[in-house]
Scaffold this motif. Structure first.
Motif, PDB file in Angstrom:
ATOM      1  N   ILE A  69       0.814  -1.207   0.000  1.00 40.59           N
ATOM      2  CA  ILE A  69       0.000   0.000   0.000  1.00 40.59           C
ATOM      3  C   ILE A  69       0.851   1.263   0.000  1.00 40.59           C
ATOM      4  O   ILE A  69       0.431   2.315  -0.475  1.00 40.59           O
ATOM      5  N   ALA A  70       2.075   1.175   0.511  1.00 42.78           N
ATOM      6  CA  ALA A  70       2.902   2.379   0.612  1.00 42.78           C
ATOM      7  C   ALA A  70       3.652   2.678  -0.692  1.00 42.78           C
ATOM      8  O   ALA A  70       4.341   3.676  -0.794  1.00 42.78           O
ATOM      9  N   LEU A  93     -12.162  -2.694   1.425  1.00 42.19           N
ATOM     10  CA  LEU A  93     -11.332  -3.350   2.421  1.00 42.19           C
ATOM     11  C   LEU A  93      -9.923  -3.463   1.866  1.00 42.19           C
ATOM     12  O   LEU A  93      -9.723  -3.862   0.718  1.00 42.19           O
ATOM     13  N   LEU A  94      -8.981  -3.137   2.709  1.00 38.46           N
ATOM     14  CA  LEU A  94      -7.601  -3.113   2.286  1.00 38.46           C
ATOM     15  C   LEU A  94      -6.923  -4.447   2.552  1.00 38.46           C
ATOM     16  O   LEU A  94      -6.895  -4.909   3.687  1.00 38.46           O
ATOM     17  N   ASP A  96      -3.380  -5.719   2.263  1.00 38.91           N
ATOM     18  CA  ASP A  96      -1.946  -5.563   1.980  1.00 38.91           C
ATOM     19  C   ASP A  96      -1.330  -6.962   2.039  1.00 38.91           C
ATOM     20  O   ASP A  96      -1.241  -7.560   3.097  1.00 38.91           O
TER      21      ASP A  96
ATOM     22  N   ILE B  69      -5.031   9.069   0.894  1.00 38.30           N
ATOM     23  CA  ILE B  69      -4.337   7.788   0.941  1.00 38.30           C
ATOM     24  C   ILE B  69      -3.049   7.813   0.123  1.00 38.30           C
ATOM     25  O   ILE B  69      -2.104   7.085   0.400  1.00 38.30           O
ATOM     26  N   SER B  75       0.296   6.840   3.755  1.00 36.87           N
ATOM     27  CA  SER B  75       0.231   5.473   3.245  1.00 36.87           C
ATOM     28  C   SER B  75       1.100   4.543   4.095  1.00 36.87           C
ATOM     29  O   SER B  75       0.777   3.375   4.270  1.00 36.87           O
ATOM     30  N   ARG B  76       2.148   5.093   4.663  1.00 38.49           N
ATOM     31  CA  ARG B  76       2.955   4.265   5.570  1.00 38.49           C
ATOM     32  C   ARG B  76       2.240   4.058   6.906  1.00 38.49           C
ATOM     33  O   ARG B  76       2.302   2.979   7.506  1.00 38.49           O
ATOM     34  N   ILE B  78      -0.893   3.850   7.277  1.00 42.81           N
ATOM     35  CA  ILE B  78      -1.928   2.860   7.004  1.00 42.81           C
ATOM     36  C   ILE B  78      -1.335   1.468   6.883  1.00 42.81           C
ATOM     37  O   ILE B  78      -1.934   0.492   7.322  1.00 42.81           O
ATOM     38  N   ARG B  79      -0.165   1.378   6.329  1.00 45.80           N
ATOM     39  CA  ARG B  79       0.489   0.076   6.287  1.00 45.80           C
ATOM     40  C   ARG B  79       0.681  -0.463   7.701  1.00 45.80           C
ATOM     41  O   ARG B  79       0.456  -1.638   7.983  1.00 45.80           O
ATOM     42  N   GLU B  82      -2.692  -1.619   8.999  1.00 50.55           N
ATOM     43  CA  GLU B  82      -3.103  -2.872   8.371  1.00 50.55           C
ATOM     44  C   GLU B  82      -2.360  -4.060   8.973  1.00 50.55           C
ATOM     45  O   GLU B  82      -2.951  -5.107   9.236  1.00 50.55           O
ATOM     46  N   GLN B  83      -1.072  -3.891   9.190  1.00 47.27           N
ATOM     47  CA  GLN B  83      -0.294  -5.005   9.722  1.00 47.27           C
ATOM     48  C   GLN B  83      -0.757  -5.398  11.115  1.00 47.27           C
ATOM     49  O   GLN B  83      -0.933  -6.582  11.411  1.00 47.27           O
ATOM     50  N   GLN B  86      -4.336  -6.953  11.009  1.00 47.06           N
ATOM     51  CA  GLN B  86      -4.291  -8.321  10.517  1.00 47.06           C
ATOM     52  C   GLN B  86      -3.939  -9.292  11.629  1.00 47.06           C
ATOM     53  O   GLN B  86      -4.595 -10.318  11.811  1.00 47.06           O
ATOM     54  N   VAL B  92      -9.486  -3.884   7.658  1.00 48.50           N
ATOM     55  CA  VAL B  92      -9.514  -2.423   7.665  1.00 48.50           C
ATOM     56  C   VAL B  92     -10.197  -1.841   6.437  1.00 48.50           C
ATOM     57  O   VAL B  92      -9.877  -2.176   5.304  1.00 48.50           O
TER      58      VAL B  92
END
Lengths: 333, 333
Positions: A69-70, A93-94, A96, B69, B75-76, B78-79, B82-83, B86, B92
């Motif tokens: 995503i980055a 929904l994301l 990654d 975004i 964007s970082r 959000i990464r 997300e991690q 998860q 997300v």
DNA sequence: CTGAAAGCGCTTACAG
DNA sequence: CTGAAAGCGCTTACAG
């Protein structure tokens, strides 16, 4: 939280009528509609979308599978997806995935578990255990698997790479290095094919030893550049398969005391925002990132609604953007 | 698709037992468990998560509100979100808000409609109609509203800006311009406060006319630089509130025939990936982008599970990264 | 350890 | 145009 039941009680109507007022207001009389509206406001009722989704068997959600995503290119694609999805009433929904098959499958399974109605895959894999699985609406954008019936949104990477290679060749470069993306990627293969094609047409030879692999990161571009420049017969130009690797290669080249483009020409791919601002500004191929997203979402929308898209394989336009990272080959008059 | 009913029929047990086998396997006998497992495989049963979510009243989803975004810093972040999400079993949902209150409210409402269990807001607004609404678990990261009880994850922007300003002052700069973020942002206000503080401590005066507004884009940085450089008494250094605006300002400054840092020093903020690769490489403040995300998600997780986080306001570390876009003031010996 | 049953909050044929 | 009722696919007290 107030439920539909509370509203129906206060309005003095059945829950069916409340439901209809919300979803098919023209099937309800003007008068009833007003009474129900008042009750809704009075109770501050918000329909439970989870219950509605469960009942109607659709989640109004799509899941997007993205390797990173980055990454500045993908993040723009996702912005395009999000904008279209929003207009169409879908949530996104994301997913990654880091390019990992396991994660792709996990996220793609959200369609089977009713959490999503469709999938947009931005990587070059079929995200199902069974490659022939057709049960989920899916569109494949950016890096597209060959020989499947997934609809695609892509670039003509062969033509784009050929155009870039021709630019390099026209500057007198005869020995061209490649910093490639990972193997097993259609993008990588096609860009290499385009390069070979241009070389061939110019009567030049492609040397496999001139190809180094990267992973699209700045760092990997720098590493690959070292390999290329320390060769016995180093190339006078380096064709990079994305901008980040080109930026890494430029930095490394300068570190080694060489001038770009005086000694070495370096080209990128994608035209990310920063391509214009690195030193020297990057010659690259520009692509309409957001449009990959909007087109993919539009196609997926059709698929989810059961209509076959007219054109199952969309090709988006590209442009060669010549800036200052490429110049005449040193020994070329 | 097979349902729990199909599995129970084939296994010859009740649906309750199948359900338990999945969610509380230790409450089921070894033997039954096996029979059920076989039936699950035979039918290729995948539990309908939408039904489960509906039944258990939780969606295992969080929604993230982000102004853009495609911004490399966000964007970082959000990464990171997300991690963590998860790992914790959360999905997300992406809410690209463009900073618009309407969209923020729409997305934040997903908690009220059961589509999400919590919210991460990356912008400096309360995303509710009613500012005192406490009904949704929320954490505010990056640009944080002052004087609310939302938990926050932030930088000490005052201290960071002060550090940068001190760097500029130590190079002999006395007339410092500012390319600011938008008004009504805590980040903007705090960074300005930090700058003023440093100026004051050095016995220098802050001139409000030296402040130009941008919107964090490269373009706006370039526009603001024109204003600054065409002043009667132009600054010898420009303090930019993010890297993109600094990159725009550098480009504009060079276009006007001036040298960076020879004639003008320019500093950024964030240390995005490309800060190191622009020309000249950018002096900036680095921040641990992903950690904003992981910390916010961890806090939100606690909130969603009803435990108050120990520390409601997390401050993340920063670092002054000195590169080549800043240098001694011209008339400074 | 297991099953029968209620019920989560909606929608939608069906009948009137 | 409106209402009574069934039911979407699960989970979970409750009883045994």
């Amino acid at each position: 939280m107030a439920t539909i039941r509370d509203v129906s009680r206060i309005a003095g109507v059945s829950v069916a009528t409340v439901s209809r007022t919300l979803s098919k207001p023209d099937k309800v009389s003007e008068k009833t509609r007003q009474i129900v509206q008042e009750a809704i406001e009075k109770t501050n009722y918000k329909p439970d979308i989870l219950a509605r989704n469960f009942r109607t068997r659709k989640s109004s959600t799509v899941v997007v599978l993205v390797p990173d995503i980055a990454n500045p290119f993908f993040s723009r694609v996702i912005r395009g997806i999000e904008q279209s999805a929003q207009k169409m009433g879908y949530a996104v929904l994301l997913g990654d995935t880091q390019g990992l098959r396991d994660r792709e499958i996990t996220y793609a399974n959200m369609v089977k578990t009713s959490q999503a109605d469709g999938i947009i895959q931005l990587d070059c894999h079929i995200p199902f255990e069974d490659k022939n699985d057709r049960s989920a609406p899916i569109v494949n954008a950016c890096d597209c698997v060959r020989g499947t019936d997934m609809p695609t949104v892509q670039l003509d990477n062969i033509a784009a790479a050929e155009k870039m290679a021709n630019h390099l060749i026209s500057l007198g470069h005869k020995n061209i290095g490649v910093i490639s993306g990972p193997e097993n990627s259609t993008i990588t293969n096609d860009r290499l094919r385009g390069l070979k094609k241009a070389l061939e047409n110019a009567g030049l030879e492609y040397s496999p030893s001139n190809r180094m692999y990267g992973d699209y990161s700045i760092h990997s571009g720098a590493m690959a550049a070292v390999e290329l420049l320390e060769k016995e017969n180093p190339p006078s130009a380096i064709f990079c398969m994305n901008d980040e690797m080109a930026i890494g290669a430029i930095r490394q080249t300068k570190k080694m005391g060489l001038n770009v483009p005086g000694d070495i020409s370096i080209s990128g791919f994608d035209d990310i925002n920063f391509a214009e601002f690195c030193d020297p500004p990057l010659t690259t191929i520009s692509q309409p990132a957001e449009e990959f997203g909007t087109n993919a979402m539009t196609m997926l929308f059709e698929l989810m609604n059961g209509t076959e898209p007219e054109n199952k394989n969309i090709y988006l336009p590209f442009e060669l953007v010549i800036r200052n990272s490429t110049g005449r080959a040193r020994n070329d008059p």
